[in-house]
Design a protein around this motif. Structure first.
Motif, PDB file in Angstrom:
ATOM      1  N   GLY A  51      10.458  19.736   6.572  1.00 55.88           N
ATOM      2  CA  GLY A  51      10.317  18.987   5.327  1.00 55.88           C
ATOM      3  C   GLY A  51      10.165  17.503   5.535  1.00 55.88           C
ATOM      4  O   GLY A  51       9.409  16.841   4.822  1.00 55.88           O
ATOM      5  N   ALA A  52      10.876  16.965   6.535  1.00 56.50           N
ATOM      6  CA  ALA A  52      10.775  15.524   6.796  1.00 56.50           C
ATOM      7  C   ALA A  52       9.368  15.149   7.239  1.00 56.50           C
ATOM      8  O   ALA A  52       8.850  14.090   6.871  1.00 56.50           O
ATOM      9  CB  ALA A  52      11.794  15.109   7.847  1.00 56.50           C
ATOM     10  N   THR A  53       8.733  16.018   8.000  1.00 54.26           N
ATOM     11  CA  THR A  53       7.364  15.753   8.451  1.00 54.26           C
ATOM     12  C   THR A  53       6.411  15.712   7.271  1.00 54.26           C
ATOM     13  O   THR A  53       5.580  14.806   7.163  1.00 54.26           O
ATOM     14  CB  THR A  53       6.912  16.837   9.451  1.00 54.26           C
ATOM     15  N   TRP A  54       6.520  16.695   6.382  1.00 59.46           N
ATOM     16  CA  TRP A  54       5.637  16.735   5.214  1.00 59.46           C
ATOM     17  C   TRP A  54       5.918  15.592   4.244  1.00 59.46           C
ATOM     18  O   TRP A  54       4.982  15.023   3.661  1.00 59.46           O
ATOM     19  CB  TRP A  54       5.761  18.084   4.501  1.00 59.46           C
ATOM     20  N   ALA A  55       7.170  15.243   4.049  1.00 55.20           N
ATOM     21  CA  ALA A  55       7.513  14.128   3.163  1.00 55.20           C
ATOM     22  C   ALA A  55       6.990  12.816   3.734  1.00 55.20           C
ATOM     23  O   ALA A  55       6.470  11.966   2.995  1.00 55.20           O
ATOM     24  CB  ALA A  55       9.020  14.057   2.961  1.00 55.20           C
ATOM     25  N   THR A  56       7.104  12.655   5.050  1.00 60.96           N
ATOM     26  CA  THR A  56       6.579  11.444   5.692  1.00 60.96           C
ATOM     27  C   THR A  56       5.068  11.381   5.558  1.00 60.96           C
ATOM     28  O   THR A  56       4.501  10.314   5.305  1.00 60.96           O
ATOM     29  CB  THR A  56       6.992  11.409   7.182  1.00 60.96           C
ATOM     30  N   LEU A  57       4.405  12.514   5.706  1.00 60.09           N
ATOM     31  CA  LEU A  57       2.951  12.556   5.546  1.00 60.09           C
ATOM     32  C   LEU A  57       2.547  12.185   4.121  1.00 60.09           C
ATOM     33  O   LEU A  57       1.606  11.408   3.918  1.00 60.09           O
ATOM     34  CB  LEU A  57       2.430  13.949   5.905  1.00 60.09           C
ATOM     35  N   LEU A  58       3.270  12.720   3.136  1.00 63.89           N
ATOM     36  CA  LEU A  58       2.969  12.383   1.739  1.00 63.89           C
ATOM     37  C   LEU A  58       3.144  10.889   1.485  1.00 63.89           C
ATOM     38  O   LEU A  58       2.293  10.249   0.858  1.00 63.89           O
ATOM     39  CB  LEU A  58       3.854  13.190   0.785  1.00 63.89           C
ATOM     40  N   LEU A  59       4.243  10.322   1.968  1.00 62.76           N
ATOM     41  CA  LEU A  59       4.468   8.884   1.763  1.00 62.76           C
ATOM     42  C   LEU A  59       3.432   8.048   2.510  1.00 62.76           C
ATOM     43  O   LEU A  59       3.020   6.992   2.020  1.00 62.76           O
ATOM     44  CB  LEU A  59       5.880   8.503   2.190  1.00 62.76           C
ATOM     45  N   ALA A  60       2.998   8.498   3.663  1.00 65.77           N
ATOM     46  CA  ALA A  60       1.960   7.764   4.400  1.00 65.77           C
ATOM     47  C   ALA A  60       0.633   7.808   3.648  1.00 65.77           C
ATOM     48  O   ALA A  60      -0.075   6.794   3.554  1.00 65.77           O
ATOM     49  CB  ALA A  60       1.800   8.343   5.804  1.00 65.77           C
ATOM     50  N   LEU A  61       0.294   8.962   3.094  1.00 67.95           N
ATOM     51  CA  LEU A  61      -0.946   9.078   2.321  1.00 67.95           C
ATOM     52  C   LEU A  61      -0.875   8.270   1.028  1.00 67.95           C
ATOM     53  O   LEU A  61      -1.887   7.751   0.551  1.00 67.95           O
ATOM     54  CB  LEU A  61      -1.240  10.537   2.002  1.00 67.95           C
ATOM     55  N   ALA A  62       0.301   8.172   0.449  1.00 68.98           N
ATOM     56  CA  ALA A  62       0.466   7.477  -0.834  1.00 68.98           C
ATOM     57  C   ALA A  62       0.740   5.985  -0.659  1.00 68.98           C
ATOM     58  O   ALA A  62       0.902   5.281  -1.656  1.00 68.98           O
ATOM     59  CB  ALA A  62       1.594   8.119  -1.632  1.00 68.98           C
ATOM     60  N   PHE A  63       0.766   5.492   0.566  1.00 67.86           N
ATOM     61  CA  PHE A  63       1.125   4.088   0.789  1.00 67.86           C
ATOM     62  C   PHE A  63       0.136   3.127   0.128  1.00 67.86           C
ATOM     63  O   PHE A  63       0.538   2.248  -0.642  1.00 67.86           O
ATOM     64  CB  PHE A  63       1.228   3.798   2.287  1.00 67.86           C
ATOM     65  N   LEU A  64      -1.159   3.280   0.394  1.00 62.44           N
ATOM     66  CA  LEU A  64      -2.157   2.382  -0.196  1.00 62.44           C
ATOM     67  C   LEU A  64      -2.221   2.523  -1.721  1.00 62.44           C
ATOM     68  O   LEU A  64      -2.216   1.507  -2.428  1.00 62.44           O
ATOM     69  CB  LEU A  64      -3.531   2.606   0.437  1.00 62.44           C
ATOM     70  N   PRO A  65      -2.261   3.755  -2.264  1.00 61.02           N
ATOM     71  CA  PRO A  65      -2.233   3.862  -3.727  1.00 61.02           C
ATOM     72  C   PRO A  65      -0.973   3.267  -4.341  1.00 61.02           C
ATOM     73  O   PRO A  65      -1.019   2.698  -5.436  1.00 61.02           O
ATOM     74  CB  PRO A  65      -2.312   5.363  -3.985  1.00 61.02           C
ATOM     75  N   MET A  66       0.160   3.372  -3.636  1.00 59.86           N
ATOM     76  CA  MET A  66       1.403   2.799  -4.162  1.00 59.86           C
ATOM     77  C   MET A  66       1.313   1.273  -4.217  1.00 59.86           C
ATOM     78  O   MET A  66       1.716   0.653  -5.200  1.00 59.86           O
ATOM     79  CB  MET A  66       2.592   3.229  -3.306  1.00 59.86           C
ATOM     80  N   LEU A  67       0.757   0.674  -3.181  1.00 58.48           N
ATOM     81  CA  LEU A  67       0.573  -0.784  -3.205  1.00 58.48           C
ATOM     82  C   LEU A  67      -0.368  -1.197  -4.330  1.00 58.48           C
ATOM     83  O   LEU A  67      -0.130  -2.195  -5.020  1.00 58.48           O
ATOM     84  CB  LEU A  67       0.032  -1.277  -1.864  1.00 58.48           C
ATOM     85  N   ALA A  68      -1.436  -0.431  -4.518  1.00 64.50           N
ATOM     86  CA  ALA A  68      -2.412  -0.765  -5.561  1.00 64.50           C
ATOM     87  C   ALA A  68      -1.798  -0.662  -6.952  1.00 64.50           C
ATOM     88  O   ALA A  68      -1.987  -1.551  -7.786  1.00 64.50           O
ATOM     89  CB  ALA A  68      -3.632   0.136  -5.444  1.00 64.50           C
ATOM     90  N   VAL A  69      -1.059   0.408  -7.227  1.00 63.31           N
ATOM     91  CA  VAL A  69      -0.475   0.556  -8.554  1.00 63.31           C
ATOM     92  C   VAL A  69       0.628  -0.484  -8.776  1.00 63.31           C
ATOM     93  O   VAL A  69       0.829  -0.961  -9.895  1.00 63.31           O
ATOM     94  CB  VAL A  69       0.001   2.006  -8.801  1.00 63.31           C
ATOM     95  N   GLN A  70       1.338  -0.887  -7.715  1.00 63.50           N
ATOM     96  CA  GLN A  70       2.330  -1.956  -7.857  1.00 63.50           C
ATOM     97  C   GLN A  70       1.640  -3.282  -8.193  1.00 63.50           C
ATOM     98  O   GLN A  70       2.118  -4.023  -9.058  1.00 63.50           O
ATOM     99  CB  GLN A  70       3.146  -2.104  -6.576  1.00 63.50           C
ATOM    100  N   ALA A  71       0.535  -3.573  -7.531  1.00 65.26           N
ATOM    101  CA  ALA A  71      -0.194  -4.816  -7.821  1.00 65.26           C
ATOM    102  C   ALA A  71      -0.708  -4.808  -9.252  1.00 65.26           C
ATOM    103  O   ALA A  71      -0.593  -5.810  -9.975  1.00 65.26           O
ATOM    104  CB  ALA A  71      -1.344  -4.997  -6.835  1.00 65.26           C
ATOM    105  N   ARG A  72      -1.273  -3.682  -9.690  1.00 66.30           N
ATOM    106  CA  ARG A  72      -1.775  -3.608 -11.074  1.00 66.30           C
ATOM    107  C   ARG A  72      -0.633  -3.712 -12.077  1.00 66.30           C
ATOM    108  O   ARG A  72      -0.794  -4.293 -13.147  1.00 66.30           O
ATOM    109  CB  ARG A  72      -2.566  -2.307 -11.279  1.00 66.30           C
ATOM    110  N   ARG A  73       0.523  -3.148 -11.749  1.00 65.40           N
ATOM    111  CA  ARG A  73       1.690  -3.253 -12.649  1.00 65.40           C
ATOM    112  C   ARG A  73       2.156  -4.706 -12.754  1.00 65.40           C
ATOM    113  O   ARG A  73       2.486  -5.177 -13.834  1.00 65.40           O
ATOM    114  CB  ARG A  73       2.822  -2.352 -12.134  1.00 65.40           C
TER     115      ARG A  73
END
Length: 143
Positions: free
Chosen positions: A75-97
């Motif tokens: 589970g830790a591997t998959w959760a880390t992969l999800l957070l790695a994939l979501a890193f750029l979109p997370m930065l973008a949505v934070q900037a837009r917010r």
């Protein structure tokens, strides 16, 4: 992305309905806001309403928690992969917010100040957006 080719998702806050190329799940429901944030994964301009930011953020953390709980050894591997994939979109949505509250996207760097930066950003993300148009674009709630 042939599904969204020809759509201007990056510069407009919501897809134009009833275009047949726009998936029905993109809209104002919970899943729609989540996938809408993914569709604008590298858009650091414009504004994002609170619902877009919080839906995307909470859904990602909830998915990581479920992965960690359900898939014990891996589970830790998959959760880390999800957070790695979501890193750029997370930065973008934070900037837009931050843009919606009439602040620069560079305020994301406050994350590097332990505890205080997190609290300041949390307050910024919880605040309502500025009414009407600001220097980052029109109010996303009324477009």
């Amino acid at each position: 992305l042939p599904l969204i080719e020809g759509l201007n998702l990056i510069s407009s806050p919501r897809p134009n309905f009833p275009s047949p190329a726009v998936p029905r799940l993109i809209g104002r429901d919970w899943f729609g806001w989540y996938f809408y944030a993914w569709a604008k994964y590298a858009a650091f301009d414009r504004r994002a309403p609170r619902v877009e930011y919080w839906t995307f953020t909470l859904a990602n953390y909830l998915a990581c928690f479920i992965l960690l709980a359900a898939l014990q050894p891996s589970g830790a591997t998959w959760a880390t992969l999800l957070l790695a994939l979501a890193f750029l979109p997370m930065l973008a949505v934070q900037a837009r917010r931050l843009h919606d509250t009439d602040r620069s996207g560079w305020n994301i760097l406050l994350n590097f100040i332990p505890l205080i930066g997190f609290i300041v950003l949390l307050v910024y993300f919880l605040q309502p957006g500025t009414q009407g148009e600001n220097k980052y674009g029109p109010d996303p709630r009324y477009e």
